[in-house]
Scaffold this motif. Sequence first.
Motif, PDB file in Angstrom:
ATOM      1  N   GLU A   3       0.841  -1.187   0.000  1.00  0.00           N
ATOM      2  CA  GLU A   3       0.000   0.000   0.000  1.00  0.00           C
ATOM      3  C   GLU A   3       0.882   1.245   0.000  1.00  0.00           C
ATOM      4  O   GLU A   3       1.931   1.262   0.649  1.00  0.00           O
ATOM      5  N   PRO A   4       0.486   2.278  -0.722  1.00  0.00           N
ATOM      6  CA  PRO A   4       1.289   3.509  -0.691  1.00  0.00           C
ATOM      7  C   PRO A   4       1.262   4.133   0.690  1.00  0.00           C
ATOM      8  O   PRO A   4       0.315   3.946   1.467  1.00  0.00           O
ATOM      9  N   LEU A   5       2.309   4.872   1.008  1.00  0.00           N
ATOM     10  CA  LEU A   5       2.375   5.570   2.286  1.00  0.00           C
ATOM     11  C   LEU A   5       1.201   6.542   2.379  1.00  0.00           C
ATOM     12  O   LEU A   5       0.962   7.318   1.456  1.00  0.00           O
ATOM     13  N   PRO A   6       0.425   6.497   3.459  1.00  0.00           N
ATOM     14  CA  PRO A   6      -0.727   7.396   3.560  1.00  0.00           C
ATOM     15  C   PRO A   6      -0.306   8.853   3.582  1.00  0.00           C
ATOM     16  O   PRO A   6       0.770   9.200   4.098  1.00  0.00           O
ATOM     17  N   GLU A   7      -1.152   9.696   3.031  1.00  0.00           N
ATOM     18  CA  GLU A   7      -0.872  11.125   3.062  1.00  0.00           C
ATOM     19  C   GLU A   7      -0.997  11.650   4.495  1.00  0.00           C
ATOM     20  O   GLU A   7      -1.841  11.174   5.266  1.00  0.00           O
ATOM     21  N   PRO A   8      -0.176  12.623   4.870  1.00  0.00           N
ATOM     22  CA  PRO A   8      -0.324  13.209   6.213  1.00  0.00           C
ATOM     23  C   PRO A   8      -1.708  13.846   6.379  1.00  0.00           C
ATOM     24  O   PRO A   8      -2.302  14.327   5.419  1.00  0.00           O
ATOM     25  N   GLU A   9      -2.200  13.847   7.606  1.00  0.00           N
ATOM     26  CA  GLU A   9      -3.480  14.453   7.945  1.00  0.00           C
ATOM     27  C   GLU A   9      -3.237  15.648   8.864  1.00  0.00           C
ATOM     28  O   GLU A   9      -2.186  15.756   9.491  1.00  0.00           O
ATOM     29  N   ARG A  10      -4.257  16.510   8.950  1.00  0.00           N
ATOM     30  CA  ARG A  10      -4.173  17.655   9.867  1.00  0.00           C
ATOM     31  C   ARG A  10      -5.028  17.390  11.088  1.00  0.00           C
ATOM     32  O   ARG A  10      -6.142  16.879  10.999  1.00  0.00           O
ATOM     33  N   TYR A  11      -4.482  17.740  12.238  1.00  0.00           N
ATOM     34  CA  TYR A  11      -5.156  17.545  13.507  1.00  0.00           C
ATOM     35  C   TYR A  11      -5.033  18.824  14.336  1.00  0.00           C
ATOM     36  O   TYR A  11      -4.122  19.630  14.129  1.00  0.00           O
ATOM     37  N   THR A  12      -5.955  18.965  15.288  1.00  0.00           N
ATOM     38  CA  THR A  12      -5.870  20.049  16.262  1.00  0.00           C
ATOM     39  C   THR A  12      -5.905  19.458  17.657  1.00  0.00           C
ATOM     40  O   THR A  12      -6.785  18.650  17.983  1.00  0.00           O
ATOM     41  N   LEU A  13      -4.940  19.829  18.467  1.00  0.00           N
ATOM     42  CA  LEU A  13      -4.918  19.488  19.883  1.00  0.00           C
ATOM     43  C   LEU A  13      -5.537  20.676  20.611  1.00  0.00           C
ATOM     44  O   LEU A  13      -4.956  21.764  20.666  1.00  0.00           O
ATOM     45  N   VAL A  14      -6.744  20.482  21.147  1.00  0.00           N
ATOM     46  CA  VAL A  14      -7.568  21.587  21.649  1.00  0.00           C
ATOM     47  C   VAL A  14      -7.365  21.757  23.148  1.00  0.00           C
ATOM     48  O   VAL A  14      -7.398  20.790  23.906  1.00  0.00           O
ATOM     49  N   GLY A  15      -7.208  23.009  23.553  1.00  0.00           N
ATOM     50  CA  GLY A  15      -7.093  23.313  24.979  1.00  0.00           C
ATOM     51  C   GLY A  15      -5.841  22.727  25.595  1.00  0.00           C
ATOM     52  O   GLY A  15      -5.911  22.002  26.587  1.00  0.00           O
ATOM     53  N   CYS A  16      -4.689  23.059  25.028  1.00  0.00           N
ATOM     54  CA  CYS A  16      -3.428  22.450  25.447  1.00  0.00           C
ATOM     55  C   CYS A  16      -2.693  23.307  26.472  1.00  0.00           C
ATOM     56  O   CYS A  16      -2.657  24.532  26.362  1.00  0.00           O
ATOM     57  N   ALA A  17      -2.068  22.605  27.411  1.00  0.00           N
ATOM     58  CA  ALA A  17      -1.030  23.189  28.263  1.00  0.00           C
ATOM     59  C   ALA A  17       0.244  22.455  27.885  1.00  0.00           C
ATOM     60  O   ALA A  17       0.560  21.394  28.446  1.00  0.00           O
ATOM     61  N   PRO A  18       0.978  22.957  26.903  1.00  0.00           N
ATOM     62  CA  PRO A  18       2.126  22.212  26.372  1.00  0.00           C
ATOM     63  C   PRO A  18       3.296  22.203  27.343  1.00  0.00           C
ATOM     64  O   PRO A  18       3.442  23.087  28.192  1.00  0.00           O
ATOM     65  N   LEU A  36      -4.670  28.556  27.807  1.00  0.00           N
ATOM     66  CA  LEU A  36      -4.475  27.350  27.010  1.00  0.00           C
ATOM     67  C   LEU A  36      -4.392  27.718  25.535  1.00  0.00           C
ATOM     68  O   LEU A  36      -4.825  28.794  25.124  1.00  0.00           O
ATOM     69  N   VAL A  37      -3.851  26.814  24.728  1.00  0.00           N
ATOM     70  CA  VAL A  37      -3.711  27.056  23.295  1.00  0.00           C
ATOM     71  C   VAL A  37      -4.255  25.866  22.518  1.00  0.00           C
ATOM     72  O   VAL A  37      -4.304  24.738  23.026  1.00  0.00           O
ATOM     73  N   ASP A  38      -4.699  26.144  21.296  1.00  0.00           N
ATOM     74  CA  ASP A  38      -5.034  25.090  20.343  1.00  0.00           C
ATOM     75  C   ASP A  38      -3.849  24.945  19.392  1.00  0.00           C
ATOM     76  O   ASP A  38      -3.396  25.937  18.806  1.00  0.00           O
ATOM     77  N   VAL A  39      -3.358  23.735  19.251  1.00  0.00           N
ATOM     78  CA  VAL A  39      -2.144  23.485  18.475  1.00  0.00           C
ATOM     79  C   VAL A  39      -2.521  22.783  17.170  1.00  0.00           C
ATOM     80  O   VAL A  39      -3.160  21.722  17.182  1.00  0.00           O
ATOM     81  N   GLU A  40      -2.136  23.387  16.051  1.00  0.00           N
ATOM     82  CA  GLU A  40      -2.365  22.787  14.730  1.00  0.00           C
ATOM     83  C   GLU A  40      -1.137  21.977  14.335  1.00  0.00           C
ATOM     84  O   GLU A  40      -0.004  22.485  14.358  1.00  0.00           O
ATOM     85  N   VAL A  41      -1.358  20.711  13.976  1.00  0.00           N
ATOM     86  CA  VAL A  41      -0.253  19.847  13.574  1.00  0.00           C
ATOM     87  C   VAL A  41      -0.639  19.075  12.316  1.00  0.00           C
ATOM     88  O   VAL A  41      -1.813  18.975  11.944  1.00  0.00           O
ATOM     89  N   ARG A  42       0.358  18.545  11.679  1.00  0.00           N
ATOM     90  CA  ARG A  42       0.148  17.653  10.527  1.00  0.00           C
ATOM     91  C   ARG A  42       1.020  16.426  10.747  1.00  0.00           C
ATOM     92  O   ARG A  42       2.189  16.532  11.123  1.00  0.00           O
ATOM     93  N   GLY A  43       0.458  15.248  10.533  1.00  0.00           N
ATOM     94  CA  GLY A  43       1.223  14.029  10.748  1.00  0.00           C
ATOM     95  C   GLY A  43       0.450  12.823  10.274  1.00  0.00           C
ATOM     96  O   GLY A  43      -0.492  12.925   9.478  1.00  0.00           O
ATOM     97  N   ARG A  44       0.844  11.677  10.789  1.00  0.00           N
ATOM     98  CA  ARG A  44       0.185  10.425  10.434  1.00  0.00           C
ATOM     99  C   ARG A  44      -0.234   9.710  11.711  1.00  0.00           C
ATOM    100  O   ARG A  44       0.416   9.838  12.754  1.00  0.00           O
ATOM    101  N   LEU A  45      -1.285   8.936  11.614  1.00  0.00           N
ATOM    102  CA  LEU A  45      -1.797   8.167  12.745  1.00  0.00           C
ATOM    103  C   LEU A  45      -1.322   6.727  12.600  1.00  0.00           C
ATOM    104  O   LEU A  45      -1.497   6.116  11.546  1.00  0.00           O
ATOM    105  N   ARG A  46      -0.696   6.216  13.648  1.00  0.00           N
ATOM    106  CA  ARG A  46      -0.235   4.828  13.579  1.00  0.00           C
ATOM    107  C   ARG A  46      -1.439   3.891  13.620  1.00  0.00           C
ATOM    108  O   ARG A  46      -2.281   3.996  14.518  1.00  0.00           O
ATOM    109  N   ILE A  47      -1.498   2.993  12.664  1.00  0.00           N
ATOM    110  CA  ILE A  47      -2.619   2.064  12.552  1.00  0.00           C
ATOM    111  C   ILE A  47      -2.072   0.645  12.614  1.00  0.00           C
ATOM    112  O   ILE A  47      -1.241   0.264  11.799  1.00  0.00           O
ATOM    113  N   LEU A  48      -2.514  -0.115  13.601  1.00  0.00           N
ATOM    114  CA  LEU A  48      -2.135  -1.508  13.747  1.00  0.00           C
ATOM    115  C   LEU A  48      -3.406  -2.345  13.647  1.00  0.00           C
ATOM    116  O   LEU A  48      -4.105  -2.560  14.633  1.00  0.00           O
TER     117      LEU A  48
END
Length: 421
Positions: free
Chosen positions: A43-58, A134-146
């Motif tokens: 299978e081809p490598l999945p495209e990265p997705e965008r996620y938001t971590l809401v209400g973060c205390a990093p 608190l902050v909302d953090v925008e990230v892009r990445g991949r989700l590990r799927i097993l």
Amino acid sequence: MEDLSTWAQDLPLRWLLVDEYTGDTDVAVAVCADVDGLFVAPEPLPEPERYTLVGCAPAGPLREALDAAPAPHDGPGDTEPRAWLPTVMLDPVHDPQRPAPHGCQRYDPGCSCSEELFDVEVLGHRPSAARDGLVDVEVRGRLRILPEMHWPLARPPDAQRFLLHGRENEPLGVCRSTTGIFHHRPYPTEQPVTLVGCRPEEPLLKLLRRRSFRKRHLQATVHAVDATGRAVRTYKVLSAVVTAATPSRLDPGLLDITLDGGFDEPFSDGAREIYDLWYAGRPSRRNLWAGYDRGLRHEWAGAALFHRPQDQPDRPPGRTYHLDGRFVTDIEGFYCAIGEAVNGPGGYFGWNLDAFDDCLRGGWGARRPFRLVWHHAEVARRNLVPGYDRPAYDLRSWHPAFTLDDLLGMFAEAGVTVEPR
């Protein structure tokens, strides 16, 4: 076990299926000329997705990444990432006064419904509406799927918050909720399997006599058979329901048996050439693996493991081995090269770091201490460098890259003297 010498067809016998699961002894299920669905294009490598971590205390590396990330971006389009994290684990914190949600098993520090993001680019952050400070953090990445463990949840788990931490369990902070992570994802299409040119043995014949498909479940391990009739276990497990059996397109005296599913992890389609080579006999020349990409080099080392001679004693300590390093451009190339250095063409001496460590301890061809002359070591010095490894053929292998110095350290710890040249 089935006597493979009774195969009387003109077709070459290539595969043996063995039931290792339903009785006290292994029982042959079928012998086959081919197995459609055993070798499948990755299978081809999945495209990265965008996620938001809401209400973060990093905290920790995430806090540092936010300091390096761009300012909030409110317009259309994407932002340019300026910070990167290898892994962000999200461990849900359930209400301790209530039982864990159905299917969840608590552990320290999280729960079995935790999720992992990897190859994470930090795109930006903004003040959160959840609470001041608190902050909302925008990230892009991949989700590990097993798939064999669980599929990512379509709905967020019943959690009060998420604890965030990195690959080495370093704290990254806390967030209240997320968006973009928990949603329906279609299961991958299962590659159907057909046992081609198959002679079923009694356990499979018994299944074929059953009228109900629900009672035709077959579970067997695939063994590769070579031209001499020797069968070796490949650890590929077929678990599916038999749906049809017809006279074979290769020989009407045999059957083509169709199943409704396939292998969780079939061989790469390019690995067929490797197993064709092993069918004819052990490779007689070194570096036949050198022209393969990383994924097929991994398959080569696996085939070397499966076909290695059993009960072969180690050579005595004090021997000198020579590693041809001209093609060690990745860690998979190292495993192929060290296997041949110690055990000759097609030899095996590990195919991942843990296996390599086991081989250094003895029982796999060489007894320590020994001496290794590593020719053209500069190739590995240029290519096995620090960073994070991204083997597209297997996202499970996401980890810090193994460097030449890491390998030299393992040799030294095992009492092996390495002489780079």
